[in-house]
Scaffold this motif. Structure first.
Motif, PDB file in Angstrom:
ATOM      1  N   ALA A 135      15.230   5.120  10.796  1.00 31.67           N
ATOM      2  CA  ALA A 135      15.153   3.688  11.115  1.00 31.67           C
ATOM      3  C   ALA A 135      14.035   2.977  10.353  1.00 31.67           C
ATOM      4  CB  ALA A 135      14.967   3.476  12.622  1.00 31.67           C
ATOM      5  N   ASN A 136      13.588   3.554   9.245  1.00 37.52           N
ATOM      6  CA  ASN A 136      12.480   2.971   8.478  1.00 37.52           C
ATOM      7  C   ASN A 136      12.973   2.298   7.199  1.00 37.52           C
ATOM      8  OD1 ASN A 136       9.798   5.351   9.233  1.00 37.52           O
ATOM      9  ND2 ASN A 136      10.833   3.857  10.510  1.00 37.52           N
ATOM     10  N   HIS A 137      12.036   1.613   6.536  1.00 38.02           N
ATOM     11  CA  HIS A 137      12.370   0.842   5.334  1.00 38.02           C
ATOM     12  C   HIS A 137      11.116   0.636   4.506  1.00 38.02           C
ATOM     13  CE1 HIS A 137      10.685  -2.289   7.890  1.00 38.02           C
ATOM     14  NE2 HIS A 137      11.612  -2.021   8.791  1.00 38.02           N
ATOM     15  N   SER A 138      11.240  -0.141   3.443  1.00 34.03           N
ATOM     16  CA  SER A 138      10.144  -0.311   2.491  1.00 34.03           C
ATOM     17  C   SER A 138       8.965  -1.091   3.055  1.00 34.03           C
ATOM     18  CB  SER A 138      10.653  -1.032   1.235  1.00 34.03           C
ATOM     19  OG  SER A 138      11.107  -2.332   1.573  1.00 34.03           O
ATOM     20  N   GLU A 139       9.125  -1.757   4.187  1.00 36.87           N
ATOM     21  CA  GLU A 139       8.049  -2.570   4.737  1.00 36.87           C
ATOM     22  C   GLU A 139       7.156  -1.796   5.702  1.00 36.87           C
ATOM     23  OE1 GLU A 139       9.826  -6.066   6.393  1.00 36.87           O
ATOM     24  OE2 GLU A 139      10.837  -6.610   4.523  1.00 36.87           O
ATOM     25  N   LYS A 140       7.481  -0.531   5.957  1.00 39.50           N
ATOM     26  CA  LYS A 140       6.638   0.288   6.829  1.00 39.50           C
ATOM     27  C   LYS A 140       5.333   0.622   6.108  1.00 39.50           C
ATOM     28  CE  LYS A 140       9.290   0.672  10.449  1.00 39.50           C
ATOM     29  NZ  LYS A 140       8.859   0.216  11.794  1.00 39.50           N
ATOM     30  N   GLN A 141       4.256   0.743   6.888  1.00 35.41           N
ATOM     31  CA  GLN A 141       2.933   0.897   6.286  1.00 35.41           C
ATOM     32  C   GLN A 141       2.789   2.191   5.504  1.00 35.41           C
ATOM     33  OE1 GLN A 141       0.140   0.289   9.483  1.00 35.41           O
ATOM     34  NE2 GLN A 141       0.175  -1.928   9.256  1.00 35.41           N
ATOM     35  N   TYR A 142       3.353   3.287   6.003  1.00 34.89           N
ATOM     36  CA  TYR A 142       3.191   4.544   5.266  1.00 34.89           C
ATOM     37  C   TYR A 142       3.951   4.513   3.950  1.00 34.89           C
ATOM     38  CZ  TYR A 142       7.853   6.325   6.663  1.00 34.89           C
ATOM     39  OH  TYR A 142       9.205   6.513   6.834  1.00 34.89           O
ATOM     40  N   ILE A 143       5.073   3.779   3.908  1.00 35.44           N
ATOM     41  CA  ILE A 143       5.814   3.630   2.651  1.00 35.44           C
ATOM     42  C   ILE A 143       5.036   2.739   1.692  1.00 35.44           C
ATOM     43  CG2 ILE A 143       7.912   2.702   1.610  1.00 35.44           C
ATOM     44  CD1 ILE A 143       8.410   5.304   2.999  1.00 35.44           C
ATOM     45  N   ARG A 144       4.479   1.641   2.190  1.00 35.34           N
ATOM     46  CA  ARG A 144       3.698   0.741   1.336  1.00 35.34           C
ATOM     47  C   ARG A 144       2.496   1.465   0.731  1.00 35.34           C
ATOM     48  NH1 ARG A 144       3.474  -3.578   5.536  1.00 35.34           N
ATOM     49  NH2 ARG A 144       1.219  -3.360   5.345  1.00 35.34           N
ATOM     50  N   THR A 145       1.831   2.282   1.545  1.00 33.85           N
ATOM     51  CA  THR A 145       0.670   3.018   1.067  1.00 33.85           C
ATOM     52  C   THR A 145       1.068   4.015  -0.017  1.00 33.85           C
ATOM     53  OG1 THR A 145      -0.362   2.819   3.252  1.00 33.85           O
ATOM     54  CG2 THR A 145      -1.255   4.490   1.771  1.00 33.85           C
ATOM     55  N   PHE A 146       2.173   4.726   0.209  1.00 29.87           N
ATOM     56  CA  PHE A 146       2.656   5.709  -0.764  1.00 29.87           C
ATOM     57  C   PHE A 146       3.068   5.030  -2.071  1.00 29.87           C
ATOM     58  CE2 PHE A 146       6.042   8.257  -2.669  1.00 29.87           C
ATOM     59  CZ  PHE A 146       5.425   9.503  -2.767  1.00 29.87           C
ATOM     60  N   VAL A 147       3.799   3.930  -1.966  1.00 28.24           N
ATOM     61  CA  VAL A 147       4.257   3.201  -3.159  1.00 28.24           C
ATOM     62  C   VAL A 147       3.072   2.661  -3.945  1.00 28.24           C
ATOM     63  CG1 VAL A 147       5.450   1.104  -3.911  1.00 28.24           C
ATOM     64  CG2 VAL A 147       6.539   2.632  -2.257  1.00 28.24           C
ATOM     65  N   ASP A 148       2.098   2.106  -3.266  1.00 30.03           N
ATOM     66  CA  ASP A 148       0.921   1.557  -3.945  1.00 30.03           C
ATOM     67  C   ASP A 148       0.213   2.647  -4.740  1.00 30.03           C
ATOM     68  OD1 ASP A 148      -1.210  -0.677  -4.189  1.00 30.03           O
ATOM     69  OD2 ASP A 148      -2.366   0.984  -3.345  1.00 30.03           O
ATOM     70  N   TYR A 149       0.047   3.819  -4.162  1.00 25.02           N
ATOM     71  CA  TYR A 149      -0.617   4.923  -4.862  1.00 25.02           C
ATOM     72  C   TYR A 149       0.226   5.396  -6.051  1.00 25.02           C
ATOM     73  CZ  TYR A 149      -3.098   9.334  -5.564  1.00 25.02           C
ATOM     74  OH  TYR A 149      -3.815  10.373  -6.106  1.00 25.02           O
ATOM     75  N   ALA A 150       1.548   5.473  -5.865  1.00 23.89           N
ATOM     76  CA  ALA A 150       2.431   5.912  -6.946  1.00 23.89           C
ATOM     77  C   ALA A 150       2.428   4.915  -8.103  1.00 23.89           C
ATOM     78  CB  ALA A 150       3.850   6.107  -6.416  1.00 23.89           C
ATOM     79  N   GLN A 151       2.481   3.617  -7.784  1.00 24.60           N
ATOM     80  CA  GLN A 151       2.441   2.588  -8.825  1.00 24.60           C
ATOM     81  C   GLN A 151       1.179   2.703  -9.683  1.00 24.60           C
ATOM     82  OE1 GLN A 151       3.104  -0.962  -6.183  1.00 24.60           O
ATOM     83  NE2 GLN A 151       4.354  -1.635  -7.916  1.00 24.60           N
ATOM     84  N   LYS A 152       0.054   2.898  -9.027  1.00 22.71           N
ATOM     85  CA  LYS A 152      -1.218   2.971  -9.741  1.00 22.71           C
ATOM     86  C   LYS A 152      -1.303   4.215 -10.623  1.00 22.71           C
ATOM     87  CE  LYS A 152      -3.766   0.241  -6.342  1.00 22.71           C
ATOM     88  NZ  LYS A 152      -4.780   0.246  -5.251  1.00 22.71           N
ATOM     89  N   ASN A 153      -0.443   5.203 -10.367  1.00 21.59           N
ATOM     90  CA  ASN A 153      -0.423   6.413 -11.181  1.00 21.59           C
ATOM     91  C   ASN A 153       0.747   6.433 -12.163  1.00 21.59           C
ATOM     92  OD1 ASN A 153      -2.553   8.658 -10.253  1.00 21.59           O
ATOM     93  ND2 ASN A 153      -1.976   7.423  -8.481  1.00 21.59           N
TER      94      ASN A 153
END
Length: 272
Positions: A135-153
């Protein structure tokens, strides 16, 4: 005289009750915080191979003892409440574009696309295709945190929004996400492959998403093309065993049954 004797004994009785109450509270705290649980390195199950040796050498953290934060770090309940509900103090908000895909049955699948913010360390074009938990999506905090770290790498990220999970996206067919349907995830991966023909894929699934991505890769040999690796995080392997665990009252496990069922009911009723 007897009344005076009874009165003089009352303070001792009250002290005993207070002592018992304090002992009961301390026992509950120790039990709930899981303070008696010993720390240990993770248990690794793997086949000896060049890849396994490379991973162990590259990730020494896998063989180190996990030392959790004091007092609350050993409690799964507190960790779930703090991070699952409250999130980080400063949760990142990566910027992405929402994509819409029409499925053969009329359903509208959506995913969010995030471009890399730096060059990848090996200079290659690599895209993480991510499937969130139940029941999750891209706006969940753990997804946002993971995406932000991946983008920066240096990774491009494509995050599936489970069908029906986003409150502002209406269903266009009489179905929502299920525990084994890979159609929406497959449509997102095909879109990435066609739009970025030079990119390599890293498949990532969290919890229920881990089941979906592993099932997707095993459904067809073609689904594994251009896939560098698959990472499954906290995947549940047996629904029957999990059901038995969630029906136990020990350590309040059964309470999570009510929470998850209530969340699912809210999602279903929101599309009524």
């Amino acid at each position: 005289m007897s009344a005076m004797l009874e009165t003089s004994e009352l303070p001792a009785v009250f002290d005993g009750v207070k002592l018992a109450a304090v002992a009961a509270v301390l026992y509950v705290i120790v039990r709930c915080l899981n303070l008696k649980s010993p720390t240990a390195p993770p248990e690794l199950i793997y086949q000896d191979s060049a890849l396994a040796r490379f991973l162990l050498k590259s990730c020494p953290l896998l063989t180190k003892e996990y030392i959790p934060p004091l007092i609350w770090g050993k409690s799964g309940h507190i960790q779930t409440a703090l991070y699952g509900k409250m999130g980080r103090v400063r949760s990142p908000h990566p910027y992405g574009l929402r994509k819409y895909l029409t499925m053969p049955d009329g359903a509208t699948a959506t995913f969010d696309l995030f471009e890399p913010q730096s060059e990848h360390c090996i200079g290659e074009d690599v895209t993480m295709v991510i499937c969130p938990g139940i029941a999750n999506h891209s706006e969940k905090q753990y997804i946002r945190t993971f995406v932000d770290y991946a983008q920066k790498n240096g990774y491009r990220c494509a995050v599936l929004n489970h069908l029906g999970a986003l409150p502002n996206i209406e269903l266009t067919s009489p179905r929502m996400f299920t525990y084994g349907c890979t159609w929406e995830f497959g449509a997102m991966v095909n879109y990435i492959k066609k739009t970025y023909p030079q990119t390599q894929l890293v498949v990532v699934g969290f919890s229920l998403g881990g089941n979906i991505v592993c099932k997707y890769l095993g459904e067809s040999q073609a689904n594994q093309e251009r896939v560098l690796c698959c990472v499954s995080v906290c995947q549940g392997y047996s629904a029957l065993r999990a059901q038995e665990t969630f029906m136990q009252w020990d350590q309040c496990r059964r309470f999570y049954n009510f929470l998850m069922a209530d969340n699912m009911k809210k999602i279903i009723l929101s599309h009524r």
